[in-house]
Scaffold this motif. Structure first.
Motif, PDB file in Angstrom:
ATOM      1  N   LEU A 299      46.946  42.746 122.427  1.00  0.00           N
ATOM      2  CA  LEU A 299      47.285  42.168 121.126  1.00  0.00           C
ATOM      3  C   LEU A 299      47.582  43.263 120.109  1.00  0.00           C
ATOM      4  CD1 LEU A 299      47.406  39.766 119.143  1.00  0.00           C
ATOM      5  CD2 LEU A 299      44.931  39.959 118.901  1.00  0.00           C
ATOM      6  N   PHE A 300      46.696  44.255 120.014  1.00  0.00           N
ATOM      7  CA  PHE A 300      46.884  45.301 119.010  1.00  0.00           C
ATOM      8  C   PHE A 300      47.929  46.323 119.429  1.00  0.00           C
ATOM      9  CE2 PHE A 300      43.226  43.431 117.160  1.00  0.00           C
ATOM     10  CZ  PHE A 300      43.252  43.807 115.824  1.00  0.00           C
ATOM     11  N   LEU A 301      48.394  46.240 120.657  1.00  0.00           N
ATOM     12  CA  LEU A 301      49.526  47.061 121.070  1.00  0.00           C
ATOM     13  C   LEU A 301      50.794  46.617 120.356  1.00  0.00           C
ATOM     14  CD1 LEU A 301      50.110  49.375 123.128  1.00  0.00           C
ATOM     15  CD2 LEU A 301      50.857  47.602 124.722  1.00  0.00           C
ATOM     16  N   TYR A 302      50.896  45.315 120.069  1.00  0.00           N
ATOM     17  CA  TYR A 302      52.082  44.766 119.413  1.00  0.00           C
ATOM     18  C   TYR A 302      51.885  44.529 117.920  1.00  0.00           C
ATOM     19  CZ  TYR A 302      53.903  43.983 124.110  1.00  0.00           C
ATOM     20  OH  TYR A 302      54.354  44.167 125.385  1.00  0.00           O
ATOM     21  N   ILE A 303      50.667  44.689 117.413  1.00  0.00           N
ATOM     22  CA  ILE A 303      50.437  44.561 115.974  1.00  0.00           C
ATOM     23  C   ILE A 303      50.730  45.903 115.312  1.00  0.00           C
ATOM     24  CG2 ILE A 303      48.639  44.303 114.215  1.00  0.00           C
ATOM     25  CD1 ILE A 303      47.396  42.134 115.912  1.00  0.00           C
ATOM     26  N   THR A 304      51.615  45.887 114.332  1.00  0.00           N
ATOM     27  CA  THR A 304      52.012  47.122 113.648  1.00  0.00           C
ATOM     28  C   THR A 304      51.247  47.330 112.352  1.00  0.00           C
ATOM     29  OG1 THR A 304      53.837  45.923 112.583  1.00  0.00           O
ATOM     30  CG2 THR A 304      54.320  47.104 114.632  1.00  0.00           C
ATOM     31  N   LYS A 305      50.762  46.241 111.735  1.00  0.00           N
ATOM     32  CA  LYS A 305      49.983  46.345 110.501  1.00  0.00           C
ATOM     33  C   LYS A 305      48.873  45.308 110.526  1.00  0.00           C
ATOM     34  CE  LYS A 305      51.102  44.558 106.482  1.00  0.00           C
ATOM     35  NZ  LYS A 305      51.773  44.227 105.207  1.00  0.00           N
ATOM     36  N   THR A 306      47.651  45.749 110.225  1.00  0.00           N
ATOM     37  CA  THR A 306      46.501  44.852 110.215  1.00  0.00           C
ATOM     38  C   THR A 306      46.160  44.482 108.778  1.00  0.00           C
ATOM     39  OG1 THR A 306      45.659  46.056 112.127  1.00  0.00           O
ATOM     40  CG2 THR A 306      44.156  44.532 111.057  1.00  0.00           C
ATOM     41  N   LEU A 367      51.937  36.099 113.274  1.00  0.00           N
ATOM     42  CA  LEU A 367      53.253  35.461 113.404  1.00  0.00           C
ATOM     43  C   LEU A 367      53.783  34.943 112.067  1.00  0.00           C
ATOM     44  CD1 LEU A 367      52.889  33.483 116.767  1.00  0.00           C
ATOM     45  CD2 LEU A 367      54.384  35.438 116.321  1.00  0.00           C
ATOM     46  N   PHE A 368      52.884  34.589 111.131  1.00  0.00           N
ATOM     47  CA  PHE A 368      53.331  34.096 109.831  1.00  0.00           C
ATOM     48  C   PHE A 368      54.015  35.197 109.018  1.00  0.00           C
ATOM     49  CE2 PHE A 368      50.249  30.680 110.673  1.00  0.00           C
ATOM     50  CZ  PHE A 368      51.014  29.580 110.300  1.00  0.00           C
ATOM     51  N   HIS A 369      53.681  36.455 109.291  1.00  0.00           N
ATOM     52  CA  HIS A 369      54.322  37.593 108.620  1.00  0.00           C
ATOM     53  C   HIS A 369      54.801  38.574 109.694  1.00  0.00           C
ATOM     54  CE1 HIS A 369      52.541  36.115 104.853  1.00  0.00           C
ATOM     55  NE2 HIS A 369      51.425  35.968 105.538  1.00  0.00           N
ATOM     56  N   THR A 373      54.072  42.608 110.460  1.00  0.00           N
ATOM     57  CA  THR A 373      52.849  42.822 111.233  1.00  0.00           C
ATOM     58  C   THR A 373      53.053  42.917 112.746  1.00  0.00           C
ATOM     59  OG1 THR A 373      52.469  40.427 111.300  1.00  0.00           O
ATOM     60  CG2 THR A 373      51.415  41.653 109.501  1.00  0.00           C
ATOM     61  N   LEU A 374      54.197  42.495 113.280  1.00  0.00           N
ATOM     62  CA  LEU A 374      54.375  42.451 114.731  1.00  0.00           C
ATOM     63  C   LEU A 374      55.563  43.274 115.194  1.00  0.00           C
ATOM     64  CD1 LEU A 374      53.723  38.750 115.856  1.00  0.00           C
ATOM     65  CD2 LEU A 374      52.356  40.757 116.396  1.00  0.00           C
ATOM     66  N   HIS A 375      55.421  43.834 116.379  1.00  0.00           N
ATOM     67  CA  HIS A 375      56.535  44.511 117.053  1.00  0.00           C
ATOM     68  C   HIS A 375      57.576  43.460 117.436  1.00  0.00           C
ATOM     69  CE1 HIS A 375      58.686  46.743 120.194  1.00  0.00           C
ATOM     70  NE2 HIS A 375      58.223  47.837 119.603  1.00  0.00           N
ATOM     71  N   PRO A 376      58.872  43.796 117.398  1.00  0.00           N
ATOM     72  CA  PRO A 376      59.918  42.798 117.728  1.00  0.00           C
ATOM     73  C   PRO A 376      59.736  42.116 119.078  1.00  0.00           C
ATOM     74  CG  PRO A 376      60.916  44.737 116.743  1.00  0.00           C
ATOM     75  CD  PRO A 376      59.450  45.062 116.926  1.00  0.00           C
ATOM     76  N   LEU A 377      59.154  42.806 120.071  1.00  0.00           N
ATOM     77  CA  LEU A 377      58.986  42.206 121.391  1.00  0.00           C
ATOM     78  C   LEU A 377      58.037  41.014 121.382  1.00  0.00           C
ATOM     79  CD1 LEU A 377      58.752  45.364 123.681  1.00  0.00           C
ATOM     80  CD2 LEU A 377      60.675  43.779 123.476  1.00  0.00           C
ATOM     81  N   ALA A 378      57.078  40.988 120.427  1.00  0.00           N
ATOM     82  CA  ALA A 378      56.082  39.913 120.393  1.00  0.00           C
ATOM     83  C   ALA A 378      56.414  38.828 119.383  1.00  0.00           C
ATOM     84  CB  ALA A 378      54.702  40.499 120.078  1.00  0.00           C
ATOM     85  N   ARG A 379      57.511  38.965 118.653  1.00  0.00           N
ATOM     86  CA  ARG A 379      57.887  37.952 117.671  1.00  0.00           C
ATOM     87  C   ARG A 379      58.492  36.735 118.360  1.00  0.00           C
ATOM     88  NH1 ARG A 379      61.113  42.041 113.566  1.00  0.00           N
ATOM     89  NH2 ARG A 379      59.342  43.439 113.133  1.00  0.00           N
ATOM     90  N   TYR A 380      58.786  35.683 117.564  1.00  0.00           N
ATOM     91  CA  TYR A 380      59.438  34.499 118.104  1.00  0.00           C
ATOM     92  C   TYR A 380      60.745  34.904 118.767  1.00  0.00           C
ATOM     93  CZ  TYR A 380      56.227  31.580 115.411  1.00  0.00           C
ATOM     94  OH  TYR A 380      55.107  30.967 114.908  1.00  0.00           O
ATOM     95  N   GLY A 381      60.910  34.516 120.028  1.00  0.00           N
ATOM     96  CA  GLY A 381      62.112  34.866 120.755  1.00  0.00           C
ATOM     97  C   GLY A 381      62.080  36.242 121.380  1.00  0.00           C
TER      98      GLY A 381
END
Length: 470
Positions: A299-306, A367-369, A373-381
């Motif tokens: 999870l935190f591999l794809y989170i860019t900002k906490t 996902l709301f932001h 907060t997320l790397h593009p690979l883990a975003r919607y789509g």
């Protein structure tokens, strides 16, 4: 802009930044913060030991008195865990203000570790930092109103320790007030933020340049929190939980030499087989702890900002992770043919469910932001979005499924439950294969439908206008 000067032969390599003052050299605070995070994670996690080591005989029913004892200890554990994490958050904030350390400040931080509520050493650290401004955050160094910053930061950091001190005083003559004050230690920042939000909605936001410049030192749910320190603190909790599991095995479930000689005729394997349920419970609990850490790591591999709200959800998840030694103790003590076997499995399922569902909530919040907060690979789509969803949803589904099975099947045993826990890693591998196959099928179906649409469009263009009308 001139190029950097090459290092001359025989010249010493540049070292850490130094200050020419009387206190000597300064250095970055990374190792000091890592050490502090490790200490705080140990302090927070070992508080589960009084709960996990509550002695209950296997033939003793979980009556109201035993349930009340366990619930009281669990409530105390959760409150103390959250208070320690509040102290850890205050430490994170403190070292957002102070970026460099020297020998004196390092020793003051060690004194802080001795008193987890940081009273009165936080005030000493802040005062010391402002007395030597070269240790401070650059934003504060260039400010013309450092006194205002100092008072504002002290007000925020000392809020929790002062409430703990008042709770200690009230505990002598009015215990309920002590619990209220300890609850405020945990929830006061959220209450304060809610009051400010309501005030801004009714009266309107107050334009204040200084308060706007102090956003990094106030409490905002979307305010960034150090991702590296969140990961370090979380890794410490997972490591301590895994260690506590093996300590119980070494303490209670190894036969002594006399017992092996007299009872089992010097057959060690036969002697160890008597403790088979305990070893099975240990391996299953260790696998659960390790895989929950793996999910947290992914999870935190794809989170860019906490954000601070994500940090709060992570704290609740870690609090239930800390309860896994209790789950191990219950399922190993109340093994097969025990009156409380089903109840022990249900408690383990509840602990695992909440530990994993808060991890899932962190991802949903991100996902709301997602752009921040997320790397593009883990975003919607994104390429990993579907697999991330499946990975985070696996443990909530497995724990809920096991809980309902205990309600439906009277022969559901701890052995079956532990085997289910050990099989989960293979479910992770099967899940990845299944998700990849499903995505490949969906992609092929979409490509086929697009080809059909292209063929139909080409046929329509080939028809004459009269044929098209007919």
């Amino acid at each position: 802009m001139s190029a950097p000067r090459p290092q001359a032969e025989g010249e010493a390599a540049p070292g850490p930044p130094r200050h020419s003052g009387e206190l000597g050299s300064t250095q970055a605070s990374h190792r000091l913060l890592a050490y502090s995070d490790a200490l705080l994670s140990i302090i927070a996690t070992v508080m589960i030991l009084p709960v996990a080591h509550t002695k209950i005989h296997p033939d003793q029913k979980l009556g109201e008195s035993v349930q009340q004892l366990l619930l009281t200890k669990i409530a105390v554990y959760l409150m103390t865990f959250l208070i320690v994490t509040v102290a850890w958050t205050a430490h994170v904030r403190l070292f957002q203000v102070i970026e460099l350390i020297d020998d004196v400040l390092a020793l003051l931080n060690l004194a802080c570790m001795m008193l987890i509520t940081f009273l009165p050493y936080t005030a000493v650290i802040v005062a010391y930092g402002f007395y030597h401004p070269y240790l401070l955050n650059h934003q504060i160094q260039v400010s013309e109103n450092q006194v205002f910053y100092k008072h504002h930061i002290l007000q925020i950091i000392l809020r929790g320790p002062v409430l703990c001190f008042l709770a200690a005083i009230f505990s002598f003559f009015f215990i309920p007030m002590s619990y209220v004050l300890l609850g405020l230690v945990i929830f006061l920042p959220h209450i304060t933020r809610l009051i400010i939000w309501c005030k801004n909605k009714t009266v309107g936001p107050k334009e204040d340049e200084e308060s706007h410049r102090l956003e990094a030192f106030t409490f905002y749910l979307n305010e960034p929190l150090s991702k590296e320190r969140v990961e370090a603190f979380s890794d410490g909790v997972y490591a301590i939980v895994a260690t506590l599991l093996i300590l119980d095995i070494c303490e209670d479930n190894v036969p002594d030499s006399k017992e092996v000689k007299d009872k089992f005729h010097n057959r060690l394997i036969e002697a160890l087989s008597e403790y088979g349920p305990n070893f099975l419970a240990y391996f299953a609990s260790f696998v659960t702890t390790g895989l929950l850490w793996f999910v947290h790591h992914s999870l935190f591999l794809y989170i860019t900002k906490t954000t601070r709200f994500m940090g709060l959800l992570n704290t609740f998840s870690l609090a239930f992770i800390g309860g896994l030694p209790l789950a191990y103790q219950l399922t190993s003590e109340f093994a097969e043919k025990s009156h409380n076997e089903i109840e022990a499995i249900q408690v383990s399922c509840v602990i695992t469910f909440f530990a994993s569902i808060f991890q899932f909530a962190i991802w949903i919040t991100a996902l709301f932001h997602e752009r921040e907060t997320l790397h593009p690979l883990a975003r919607y789509g994104g390429k990993e979005h579907a697999f991330m969803f499946a990975k985070l949803a696996l443990y909530p589904c497995v724990s809920l499924g096991a809980f309902f099975l205990t309600c439906l099947l009277s022969k559901f045993s701890t052995a079956i439950f532990h085997i289910m826990q050990i099989v989960v890693p293979f479910a992770f591998l099967a899940l990845r294969i299944l998700v990849r196959i499903s995505l490949a099928i969906m992609k092929s179906m979409l490509s086929l439908s697009r080809r059909k649409n292209v063929v139909l469009d080409e046929e329509e263009t080939c028809l004459s206008p009269a044929e098209t009308l007919s």
